[in-house]
Design a protein around this motif. Sequence first.
Motif, PDB file in Angstrom:
ATOM      1  N   THR A  78       0.864  -1.188   0.000  1.00  0.00           N
ATOM      2  CA  THR A  78       0.000   0.000   0.000  1.00  0.00           C
ATOM      3  C   THR A  78       0.902   1.239   0.000  1.00  0.00           C
ATOM      4  O   THR A  78       2.113   1.130   0.214  1.00  0.00           O
ATOM      5  CB  THR A  78      -0.883   0.050   1.261  1.00  0.00           C
ATOM      6  N   ASN A 192       2.038   0.772  -4.416  1.00  0.00           N
ATOM      7  CA  ASN A 192       1.102   1.889  -4.599  1.00  0.00           C
ATOM      8  C   ASN A 192       1.714   3.193  -4.110  1.00  0.00           C
ATOM      9  O   ASN A 192       2.529   3.202  -3.202  1.00  0.00           O
ATOM     10  CB  ASN A 192      -0.173   1.620  -3.806  1.00  0.00           C
ATOM     11  N   ASN A 236       5.960   6.071  -0.339  1.00  0.00           N
ATOM     12  CA  ASN A 236       5.946   4.630  -0.067  1.00  0.00           C
ATOM     13  C   ASN A 236       7.387   4.236   0.314  1.00  0.00           C
ATOM     14  O   ASN A 236       8.317   4.434  -0.484  1.00  0.00           O
ATOM     15  CB  ASN A 236       5.497   3.869  -1.329  1.00  0.00           C
ATOM     16  N   LEU A 343      -7.571  -0.123  -6.214  1.00  0.00           N
ATOM     17  CA  LEU A 343      -6.237   0.413  -5.911  1.00  0.00           C
ATOM     18  C   LEU A 343      -6.162   1.933  -6.007  1.00  0.00           C
ATOM     19  O   LEU A 343      -5.207   2.537  -5.536  1.00  0.00           O
ATOM     20  CB  LEU A 343      -5.191  -0.217  -6.831  1.00  0.00           C
ATOM     21  N   PRO A 346      -6.935   4.684  -1.384  1.00  0.00           N
ATOM     22  CA  PRO A 346      -6.034   4.191  -0.344  1.00  0.00           C
ATOM     23  C   PRO A 346      -6.756   3.352   0.717  1.00  0.00           C
ATOM     24  O   PRO A 346      -6.255   2.299   1.133  1.00  0.00           O
ATOM     25  CB  PRO A 346      -5.444   5.466   0.276  1.00  0.00           C
ATOM     26  N   THR A 349      -7.687  -0.002  -0.637  1.00  0.00           N
ATOM     27  CA  THR A 349      -6.471  -0.812  -0.816  1.00  0.00           C
ATOM     28  C   THR A 349      -6.059  -1.425   0.515  1.00  0.00           C
ATOM     29  O   THR A 349      -5.705  -2.604   0.595  1.00  0.00           O
ATOM     30  CB  THR A 349      -5.315   0.051  -1.371  1.00  0.00           C
ATOM     31  N   SER A 350      -6.101  -0.597   1.584  1.00  0.00           N
ATOM     32  CA  SER A 350      -5.713  -1.113   2.904  1.00  0.00           C
ATOM     33  C   SER A 350      -6.649  -2.226   3.343  1.00  0.00           C
ATOM     34  O   SER A 350      -6.205  -3.256   3.863  1.00  0.00           O
ATOM     35  CB  SER A 350      -5.785  -0.002   3.959  1.00  0.00           C
TER      36      SER A 350
END
Length: 381
Positions: A78, A192, A236, A343, A346, A349-350
């Motif tokens: 992520t 990501n 990231n 995606l 956020p 995605t998590s």
Amino acid sequence: MLPDADIVIIGGGLAGLTAGIHLARHNLRVTLFEKQAYPHHKVCGEYISNEVLPYLRQLGVSVDGLNPARIQHFSLSTASGDTIESDLPLGGFAVSRYTLDNHLAQTAIKAGVTIIQDEVKRVFFEETANAFTIETASGKTYHSTITLGAYGKRSLLDKQLDRPFIRTESPWLGVKAHYKAEFPAGLVSLHNFHGGYCGLCQVENGLVNACYLATYDSFKTYKNIDAFQQQVLSQNPHLAHFFSNAELVFEKPLVISQISFAPKQPVDSHILMCGDTAGLIHPLCGNGMAMAIHSAKLVSERLIAYFNGRLNDRAALEKSYTLAWRSEFTKRLTAGRLLQSVLQHPLATSVMLKSLQLTPGLLPLIIKQTHGKPLAIEQCP
Ligand SMILES: Cc1cc2nc3c(=O)[nH]c(=O)nc-3n(C[C@H](O)[C@H](O)[C@H](O)COP(=O)(O)OP(=O)(O)OC[C@H]3O[C@@H](n4cnc5c(N)ncnc54)[C@H](O)[C@@H]3O)c2cc1C
């Protein structure tokens, strides 16, 4: 008018070259137009699913001779750096497009394909002649019985053919470069960041390919690629570590814009479309190259049937290819769009990552949805 070739192929990427080799091996007269000289680099993550290997071997394409990196593992992070890993159900290999496309072009020439370095500017079907006219940038005109469109994601030809997807602006741009860097062999990773995602994997010479897709909106406030990579991608921690330790091998990264994932037709104005010209899957699925090669197989099998008289006429050929293309790829493209939309958020995605961590068998299952089975030549119909 007498055709110059049974089949003209517009575009010498994976789809065009694979179809050229397949058709020339069946003694069809193939002329392929490619606007760039070989070899050349392309914006691409360069990871290919092993599903294409049996078919490429049948065509006499020696991937092993290119010394590709063998890939068995996948990791996904992520934007904040939480990570999940999985084995890849089929596995894959990674080789630069510089090497792969060039090798396919040499194999195509040996198989009997005439490759002409020229850009196709206009193509049209003449009903009365039941043939195509192809006009190129150098001012030459050619005629063919069949035309394959294998010119990639986007071209001025799409405007000439008035394809609906070309009327809409696409928000995506792609960036790719090779780096000298420490990176685990056998791994393809997807990281990501706010506004996109970046893939990393080793290619044939131990260099690492870093390739990312980003929205134009997230990119436009930064002055250049360096600033964007430092201030956005590097939030990231995995990408921060990579970019702060990696040494750029290219003079500068390659950039392409207007990458459209909108649906397209596999047959348009009687042209049989292959690879990205028929539809592009989101790169996060890592499978556009296998799909390009697979669509070349589907169209070649049907063209061989057409020239052998097993498919009666052009209408039967177009119908057979459209049905085969849809049955093979529609589900994968839908799965790709769905994954892409998750995606982009956020929080989603998590949540997805947490669910995948709790259910380890789920990630290989999702990967399977966007990949196919190993390919081999079949007789058609
Ligand atoms: C950012 C990004 C990352 C990706 N990463 C991966 C990945 O890791 N794995 C994967 O499997 N897929 C990946 N893909 C998808 C993959 O790159 C494509 O699906 C694949 O290249 C399609 O091959 P193709 O032959 O259809 O098109 P291309 O490889 O684009 O070939 C088209 C060719 O046509 C030529 N051409 C265009 N117009 C004309 C004209 N008018 N006349 C003559 N020639 C012309 C071009 O020069 C080009 O050589 C990625 C895509 C993007 C955007």
